[in-house]
Design a protein around this motif. Sequence first.
Motif, mmCIF file in Angstrom:
data_model
loop_
_atom_site.group_PDB
_atom_site.id
_atom_site.type_symbol
_atom_site.label_atom_id
_atom_site.label_comp_id
_atom_site.label_asym_id
_atom_site.label_seq_id
_atom_site.Cartn_x
_atom_site.Cartn_y
_atom_site.Cartn_z
ATOM 1 N N LYS A 10 0.843 -1.205 0.000
ATOM 2 C CA LYS A 10 0.000 0.000 0.000
ATOM 3 C C LYS A 10 0.879 1.256 0.000
ATOM 4 C CE LYS A 10 -3.318 2.427 2.906
ATOM 5 N NZ LYS A 10 -3.892 2.504 4.238
ATOM 6 N N ASP A 11 1.942 1.244 0.782
ATOM 7 C CA ASP A 11 2.816 2.417 0.900
ATOM 8 C C ASP A 11 3.593 2.722 -0.384
ATOM 9 O OD1 ASP A 11 1.991 2.882 3.481
ATOM 10 O OD2 ASP A 11 3.756 1.970 4.423
ATOM 11 N N ILE A 12 3.963 1.690 -1.145
ATOM 12 C CA ILE A 12 4.749 1.931 -2.360
ATOM 13 C C ILE A 12 3.902 1.919 -3.638
ATOM 14 C CG2 ILE A 12 6.890 1.079 -1.340
ATOM 15 C CD1 ILE A 12 6.511 -1.483 -3.083
ATOM 16 N N ALA A 13 2.600 1.768 -3.509
ATOM 17 C CA ALA A 13 1.718 1.800 -4.678
ATOM 18 C C ALA A 13 1.797 3.173 -5.340
ATOM 19 C CB ALA A 13 0.284 1.495 -4.249
ATOM 20 N N GLU A 14 1.286 3.279 -6.560
ATOM 21 C CA GLU A 14 1.331 4.548 -7.294
ATOM 22 C C GLU A 14 0.807 5.720 -6.469
ATOM 23 O OE1 GLU A 14 2.728 5.477 -10.217
ATOM 24 O OE2 GLU A 14 3.587 3.467 -10.168
ATOM 25 N N ASP A 15 -0.259 5.512 -5.704
ATOM 26 C CA ASP A 15 -0.827 6.594 -4.898
ATOM 27 C C ASP A 15 -0.411 6.507 -3.431
ATOM 28 O OD1 ASP A 15 -2.275 4.308 -4.351
ATOM 29 O OD2 ASP A 15 -4.207 5.325 -4.220
ATOM 30 N N GLY A 16 0.561 5.642 -3.125
ATOM 31 C CA GLY A 16 1.027 5.467 -1.751
ATOM 32 C C GLY A 16 2.021 6.547 -1.335
ATOM 33 N N TYR A 17 2.199 6.672 -0.038
ATOM 34 C CA TYR A 17 3.094 7.704 0.497
ATOM 35 C C TYR A 17 4.507 7.554 -0.060
ATOM 36 C CZ TYR A 17 5.678 10.672 3.700
ATOM 37 O OH TYR A 17 6.492 11.653 4.215
ATOM 38 N N TRP A 18 5.012 6.337 -0.174
ATOM 39 C CA TRP A 18 6.363 6.099 -0.680
ATOM 40 C C TRP A 18 6.363 5.791 -2.176
ATOM 41 C CZ3 TRP A 18 9.796 7.861 2.497
ATOM 42 C CH2 TRP A 18 9.595 7.787 3.865
ATOM 43 N N LYS A 32 4.408 10.668 -5.295
ATOM 44 C CA LYS A 32 4.338 11.427 -4.033
ATOM 45 C C LYS A 32 5.730 11.672 -3.457
ATOM 46 C CE LYS A 32 -0.371 10.411 -2.672
ATOM 47 N NZ LYS A 32 -1.252 9.892 -1.627
ATOM 48 N N THR A 33 6.610 10.689 -3.584
ATOM 49 C CA THR A 33 7.965 10.866 -3.055
ATOM 50 C C THR A 33 8.727 11.917 -3.861
ATOM 51 O OG1 THR A 33 8.022 8.604 -2.222
ATOM 52 C CG2 THR A 33 10.134 9.693 -2.523
ATOM 53 N N SER A 34 8.632 11.850 -5.184
ATOM 54 C CA SER A 34 9.339 12.836 -6.011
ATOM 55 C C SER A 34 8.748 14.231 -5.804
ATOM 56 C CB SER A 34 9.310 12.436 -7.486
ATOM 57 O OG SER A 34 7.986 12.351 -7.974
ATOM 58 N N ASP A 35 7.443 14.324 -5.619
ATOM 59 C CA ASP A 35 6.813 15.626 -5.337
ATOM 60 C C ASP A 35 7.344 16.216 -4.025
ATOM 61 O OD1 ASP A 35 5.281 15.626 -7.634
ATOM 62 O OD2 ASP A 35 3.433 14.965 -6.630
ATOM 63 N N ARG A 36 7.466 15.368 -3.000
ATOM 64 C CA ARG A 36 7.966 15.855 -1.706
ATOM 65 C C ARG A 36 9.418 16.319 -1.817
ATOM 66 N NH1 ARG A 36 5.395 11.389 0.061
ATOM 67 N NH2 ARG A 36 7.334 10.265 0.367
ATOM 68 N N ILE A 37 10.221 15.593 -2.569
ATOM 69 C CA ILE A 37 11.627 15.967 -2.730
ATOM 70 C C ILE A 37 11.735 17.334 -3.400
ATOM 71 C CG2 ILE A 37 13.769 15.392 -3.957
ATOM 72 C CD1 ILE A 37 12.995 12.387 -3.396
ATOM 73 N N LEU A 46 20.048 0.204 -5.684
ATOM 74 C CA LEU A 46 18.735 0.394 -5.063
ATOM 75 C C LEU A 46 17.641 -0.289 -5.878
ATOM 76 C CD1 LEU A 46 19.070 4.139 -4.018
ATOM 77 C CD2 LEU A 46 18.898 2.190 -2.475
ATOM 78 N N PRO A 47 16.522 -0.613 -5.236
ATOM 79 C CA PRO A 47 15.417 -1.266 -5.947
ATOM 80 C C PRO A 47 14.882 -0.393 -7.088
ATOM 81 C CG PRO A 47 15.058 -1.307 -3.568
ATOM 82 C CD PRO A 47 16.246 -0.441 -3.813
ATOM 83 N N ASP A 48 14.144 -1.011 -7.989
ATOM 84 C CA ASP A 48 13.595 -0.346 -9.167
ATOM 85 C C ASP A 48 12.768 0.887 -8.801
ATOM 86 O OD1 ASP A 48 12.877 -0.221 -12.057
ATOM 87 O OD2 ASP A 48 10.872 -0.654 -11.247
ATOM 88 N N ILE A 49 11.987 0.805 -7.747
ATOM 89 C CA ILE A 49 11.150 1.956 -7.364
ATOM 90 C C ILE A 49 12.011 3.175 -7.037
ATOM 91 C CG2 ILE A 49 10.964 1.330 -4.920
ATOM 92 C CD1 ILE A 49 8.051 2.400 -5.035
ATOM 93 N N SER A 50 13.172 2.937 -6.472
ATOM 94 C CA SER A 50 14.083 4.037 -6.156
ATOM 95 C C SER A 50 14.613 4.677 -7.429
ATOM 96 C CB SER A 50 15.245 3.550 -5.295
ATOM 97 O OG SER A 50 14.758 3.015 -4.085
#
Length: 198
Positions: free
Chosen positions: A119-127, A131-136, A173-177
């Motif tokens: 859930k956290d790493i899903a497209e709409d998840g916090y990580w 959302k992560t790139s927007d926060r950065i 790092l993993p693909d998501i990173s």
Amino acid sequence: MSVSAINNTNNTTYTSAIQQNSYKNDAAVSKAAEDEKKKDGVVYEKGTATSATKKTYAKEDVIARLKKDAEDRTTQLRSLVQQMMGNQGNKIGQADDMWKFLAKGDFTVSPEVKAQAQKDIAEDGYWGVEKTSDRIIEFAKGLVGDDPEKAEEMRAAFEKGFKAATKSWGTKLPDISQRTYDAVMSKFDDWAGVKTEA
């Protein structure tokens, strides 16, 4: 005493009195104007700097909010990992140990932990990537007051941090990173006004 000396004295006294009244009137007008500005909540004070350099100011409220949010979410993530590791008899000595442990992939997770992580790493998840790139980018802009001229400086800082994270992870790092890295770079381009070709 001559009449001209008396006239000169009177003229000087008269001129002095007029100047004093003028100063008093100017001061009263200036004070009234200042009071009026304060009433409206805007006070303009002319600067003395002659430099044409543009000043930028960090958006401290944005930075504080992002830091607090990141700390809370990181604590939540760390708690999940520690719980998972504790159930398997492993202990974390340092933060780097946790990342290296995860990088090895030599562990099992409970269905609840797996569901939360997905859930956290899903497209709409916090990580998730967006959302992560927007926060950065929001954090980078907050540090330099949205100044596009500082985008490249912030990009270099991000790249340095990404390299440090890779080192802490101990391997690639993993693909998501990597997808998050690419999204951040694209957003830095947009912020800096860099045109990219497909």
